[in-house]
Structure formats: structure tokens, C-alpha cells
Motif scaffolding. Structure first.
Motif, short mmCIF file in Angstrom:
data_model
loop_
_atom_site.label_atom_id
_atom_site.label_comp_id
_atom_site.label_asym_id
_atom_site.label_seq_id
_atom_site.Cartn_x
_atom_site.Cartn_y
_atom_site.Cartn_z
N ALA A 175 41.03 -80.96 29.37
CA ALA A 175 40.91 -80.22 30.62
C ALA A 175 42.03 -79.19 30.79
CB ALA A 175 40.93 -81.19 31.80
N GLU A 176 43.02 -79.24 29.90
CA GLU A 176 44.14 -78.31 29.96
C GLU A 176 44.03 -77.31 28.79
OE1 GLU A 176 46.10 -78.54 32.51
OE2 GLU A 176 45.42 -80.50 33.22
N ASP A 177 44.93 -76.33 28.80
CA ASP A 177 45.02 -75.40 27.66
C ASP A 177 45.84 -76.10 26.57
OD1 ASP A 177 45.27 -73.35 25.91
OD2 ASP A 177 46.32 -71.99 27.25
N THR A 178 45.14 -76.86 25.73
CA THR A 178 45.80 -77.71 24.73
C THR A 178 45.49 -77.24 23.31
OG1 THR A 178 45.68 -79.62 26.20
CG2 THR A 178 46.07 -80.06 23.87
N VAL A 179 46.54 -77.13 22.51
CA VAL A 179 46.41 -76.81 21.10
C VAL A 179 46.71 -78.08 20.30
CG1 VAL A 179 47.29 -75.42 19.18
CG2 VAL A 179 47.12 -74.42 21.47
N TYR A 180 45.70 -78.60 19.60
CA TYR A 180 45.88 -79.79 18.78
C TYR A 180 46.26 -79.37 17.36
CZ TYR A 180 43.30 -82.09 22.57
OH TYR A 180 42.89 -82.57 23.79
N VAL A 181 47.20 -80.09 16.78
CA VAL A 181 47.67 -79.79 15.43
C VAL A 181 47.60 -81.07 14.60
CG1 VAL A 181 49.53 -78.81 14.03
CG2 VAL A 181 49.27 -78.11 16.42
N LEU A 182 46.93 -81.03 13.44
CA LEU A 182 46.81 -82.19 12.56
C LEU A 182 47.43 -81.90 11.20
CD1 LEU A 182 43.17 -83.46 13.23
CD2 LEU A 182 45.31 -84.22 14.29
N GLN A 183 48.22 -82.85 10.72
CA GLN A 183 48.79 -82.71 9.38
C GLN A 183 47.74 -82.95 8.29
OE1 GLN A 183 52.03 -85.61 9.96
NE2 GLN A 183 53.45 -83.98 9.42
N GLU A 184 46.84 -83.87 8.53
CA GLU A 184 45.80 -84.20 7.55
C GLU A 184 44.43 -84.09 8.21
OE1 GLU A 184 46.70 -88.06 6.00
OE2 GLU A 184 48.80 -87.57 5.62
N PRO A 185 43.96 -82.87 8.43
CA PRO A 185 42.69 -82.69 9.14
C PRO A 185 41.49 -82.99 8.24
CG PRO A 185 43.55 -80.57 8.46
CD PRO A 185 44.59 -81.58 8.09
N ALA A 186 40.38 -83.39 8.87
CA ALA A 186 39.12 -83.55 8.14
C ALA A 186 38.53 -82.18 7.85
CB ALA A 186 38.15 -84.39 8.97
N ASP A 187 37.54 -82.15 6.97
CA ASP A 187 36.95 -80.87 6.58
C ASP A 187 36.33 -80.12 7.75
OD1 ASP A 187 37.70 -81.38 3.99
OD2 ASP A 187 35.76 -82.25 3.41
N ASP A 188 35.82 -80.86 8.75
CA ASP A 188 35.17 -80.21 9.87
C ASP A 188 36.11 -79.94 11.05
OD1 ASP A 188 35.58 -82.83 10.53
OD2 ASP A 188 33.59 -83.18 11.38
N TRP A 189 37.42 -80.10 10.85
CA TRP A 189 38.38 -79.89 11.92
C TRP A 189 38.49 -78.40 12.25
CZ3 TRP A 189 40.73 -81.99 15.81
CH2 TRP A 189 41.90 -81.43 16.34
#
Length: 434
Positions: free
Chosen positions: A360-374
């Protein structure tokens, strides 16, 4: 207390015994003798000040942060060790022996009576062991409670041994005025231990809490909630932390620093976001509701209360989301109209907690090991990400609040300052230094 006041006050307290020793100590000796005594005096006064720096005194840490006073505690302990190690080595060529009738001020002689020297030697060895055990605590992998007990008892023993050595073997410490000063300073140091280990637990005993809920957030993260038992609760600011003791006597050493992820506006209940890492955190999921708990706090300056910046950036790594979530909730509940941007880093997508709330906020998610569809950001929260997410105007005008791994905060702080963010607009707390 402002940082410069803390530093000035510390320097005055440490230097006072040295200044008084020179004033009341009689005629000067050769320079190497005076340097040896000066280093010993400074080492002892610094060791006694260590008790105050580590005592969780809110008046002392307010405005600078408990992490700052603890960092000063760590740095000064190492400096005191260096002074103490050099101190006896400078007494070369000095005639030795017991007191002599022609030298009542010990201008020429240093006692070699066994007891005064033995207490100094014992303190000399114990201080080195205590500092190196503290530096290597995580590598030695022994329980926090064990380390804290050894650290407290060891420090008290060192203080008592040094008091005996200073007033019995020291030329300056044997002066009546200096003996009184050293006894007074040692009493204050001992009083700080009494405050932490007796007075604070007694106050906690009168204000117990109960565990009311334990909920799994992710595979290794839990939300634990406590409610006051027979009292109004805790006055705190969003972003602060407490020392939490669950299922043990308030006099036990089983307490852990945890950030509050709830907001003061939600009522007397307090919630904590806990990740399974150590002995205590691995058992959180098995804590039954109704378990007695005690809180020591609040502590910390990770708060935006009273700040007037036009926007707030909340940058979290893993469980570092906890205090920032409390800030975000407080802003929402109080109708704070400022623009907010959240950066939240994790290793994998399954570690993202409170996603419904953060979406619900202006959020930027960051993943070190993302899946292919991330579809979000990948890698680490680094300088390049900061450049992509924040405009030049936001960098200069906004308030940046961070909590997470020290390496992440170092990188982000460095980049923000490089791009023109004033240091007073960057808030962070650190408790892992070695």
C-alpha cells in the motif's frame, strides 16, 4: 545529550584524577616515571568510566544513541588496555624495594611488596583477557548470557584489584586526597552495576508483561506481542527498542535487544518482529501465550518525532524492517501527509514480511536471489540503487532512516553523503562492531 557534550564530559572525567594527582603529588620525577604513572592513572579512570558507558543510562545516551555510548565503551576499553600494558614497562631502572625513610613521597622508589604488585599483575592479565574475549565473542560462539556474566564479574574484579594496586603501590594514589577520589570513582562504577543488575530488575518486577500472541510471519520470522499486566504500559516513540526478557526472572541475564514494530498509537500492546538466529530466537515459536515477560526501555534514537523534512525514506535489510515498520504505522495513524518511500531488501521472496501492508506504500523490494519471474530490483541495496530510486531533490531534503546489516548501512550512508545529504538527516543504529 549531544555527542560533543558526551565526549567533553568523558574527557573531563577521565583526566580529572590525572590532574589532581599532579596537583597533590609532590615533586616531579624523571619523565619516564611520570609517563608510566600517567598511563596507569588514565587506564584506571577509563576502566571505571566503562561501567557508566555500558550501564544503559538514558540520560547519558539520549540524543547520541545507546549504540554510540556502547561504541565509545568498546573503543575506550581497547585504549585503556594499551595504556595498562605500557604502564609497567616504563619503570625501567627505578630502585625497588619497600618504603624507605628517606623517600616518604616515593619520589625515588616503587614498592615491590607482594600484595600491591600482585593485585596490579592480576588486573593486568584479567583486563587483556576481558577485552579479547569481548572482541572474539561471536567467534568463540558461547551464549550471550554466559558472556555477559563473565564480562560483568570480570570488570568488577578488575576495578577492585586496580583500586588496591593504585592506593597501595602507586605514588600518587597513596596521597589521602587521591585515595578518596579513587574510592569515590570506584563506588560510582559499582553503583552503576547495582543499578543495572538490582534496581532496574526491581522496577521491572513491579511492571510485568504477558505474551498474548505469537504468529509466524515467514519461514524463519515471527511476530511476538506482549501486553502490560496490571499497569498502563510503556511510553515510547516509534522506532525505539527495548531489552526483552521472556519466561525468566527479571534478575536473570536472559534478555535481548529487540526493536518495536508496533506504533504507540495502537495502544498498550507492543509487538516485535523476530528472526530465528540464536538460542533465544530459535525458540520463539514455542513460547506459550500468557508467559511472563519484562521490558527494559525504551532506548534508541531511530525516531522521526519532531522532524520537519518534507519526505521520509525508510531503508531496511531483513529484520531491520521492524523499527521502520513502527515509524510507518505511526505516520499512517497520525495522518502524517509527508511523502514516504520504502526500500526493503531480503535474500529470497519468501522472506518478505508484511507485504500486504507494504504494497500500500511506495515500496521498492530488493532480492539477492530472485526467481526467474521476479519483476522487482535484484542484488543488494547499494549506491546504484539509491541513485535510481531517489531524485536529487529528495537526496538533499528528505530524512533517511536505516536499519539492517552494517555493510548495507555503510554503503548507503556513504552514497547519501557523497550526493549531498546532511549527516543530521541520516538516522541509523549499530550494535555489531567486531
Amino acid at each position: 545529550m549531544k555527542p560533543h557534550f558526551l565526549i567533553v564530559g568523558y574527557l573531563i572525567a577521565v583526566a580529572l584524577p590525572l590532574a589532581l594527582s599532579w596537583w597533590f603529588g609532590g615533586p616531579m620525577r624523571p619523565w619516564q616515571e611520570e609517563l608510566a604513572s600517567s598511563l596507569g592513572i588514565l587506564a584506571f579512570s577509563m576502566i571505571l568510566m566503562e561501567f557508566l558507558l555500558s550501564g544503559r543510562f538514558k540520560r547519558l545516551s539520549k540524543g547520541v544513541g545507546l549504540d554510540t555510548t556502547m561504541r565509545l565503551h568498546q573503543v575506550m576499553a581497547r585504549a585503556a588496555l594499551v595504556f595498562a600494558l605500557i604502564h609497567p614497562l616504563l619503570y625501567q631502572g627505578t630502585p625497588s624495594g619497600g618504603q624507605r625513610p628517606w623517600d616518604p613521597t616515593r619520589e625515588l622508589t616503587v614498592t615491590t611488596d607482594f600484595a600491591p604488585l600482585a593485585s596490579g599483575i592480576a588486573a593486568y592479565l584479567l583486563l587483556g583477557a576481558l577485552v579479547f574475549l569481548a572482541i572474539g565473542r561471536t567467534k568463540l560462539d558461547y551464549k550471550y548470557e554466559t558472556w555477559r556474566l563473565l564480562h560483568g564479574v570480570g570488570a568488577l574484579l578488575i576495578a577492585v584489584l586496580l583500586l588496591h594496586h593504585t592506593v597501595s603501590a602507586g605514588r600518587y594514589g597513596s596521597q589521602p586526597v587521591m585515595t578518596a577520589v579513587w574510592f569515590a570513582m570506584t563506588a560510582v562504577a559499582g553503583g552503576s552495576l547495582i543499578s543495572v543488575y538490582l534496581v532496574v530488575p526491581l522496577l521491572q518486577k513491579a511492571r510485568p508483561w504477558r505474551v498474548t500472541d505469537v504468529v509466524r510471519l515467514t519461514s524463519r520470522q515471527w511476530l511476538l506481542t506482549v501486553t502490560p499486566d496490571g499497569h498502563p504500559g510503556l511510553r515510547y516513540q516509534a522506532g525505539q527498542f527495548v531489552w526483552l526478557n521472556i519466561g525468566h526472572s527479571p534478575f536473570s541475564l536472559h534478555e535481548h535487544p529487540l526493536s518495536i514494530c508496533s506504533a504507540p498509537t495502537t495502544g498498550p500492546e507492543i509487538s516485535f518482529m523476530i528472526k530465528e538466529l540464536g538460542d533465544f530466537t530459535r525458540t520463539v515459536g514455542r513460547i506459550p501465550t500468557g508467559t511472563l515477560a519484562y521490558l527494559d526501555g525504551p532506548y534508541g534514537n531511530l525516531s522521526i518525532e519532531g522532524r520537519a523534512e518534507p519526505g521520509v525514506a525508510l531503508i531496511a535489510g531483513g529484520v531491520g524492517l521492524a523499527p521502520l515498520l513502527g515509524i510507518l504505522r505511526q505516520m499512517r495513524d497520525t495522518g502524517d501527509s509527508r511523502e514516504v518511500k520504502v526500500i526493503y531488501g531480503n535474500r529470497i521472496v519468501d522472506q518478505i514480511a508484511f507485504r500486504d501492508e507494504l504494497d500500500a506504500e511506495d515500496t521498492v523490494y530488493v532480492l539477492q536471489e530472485p526467481a526467474d519471474d521476479w519483476a522487482g530490483e535484484s542484488g543488494l541495496i547499494d549506491a546504484a540503487l539509491i541513485d535510481r530510486v531517489f531524485s536529487e531533490q529528495q537526496i538533499k531534503d528528505w530524512l533517511f532512516v536505516m536499519c539492517g546489516p552494517a555493510s548495507m548501512m555503510d554503503i548507503v550512508e556513504h552514497r547519501l553523503i557523497e550526493r549531498g545529504t546532511p549527516s543530521h538527516r541520516i538516522l541509523s543504529e549499530r550494535f555489531d562492531y567486531d
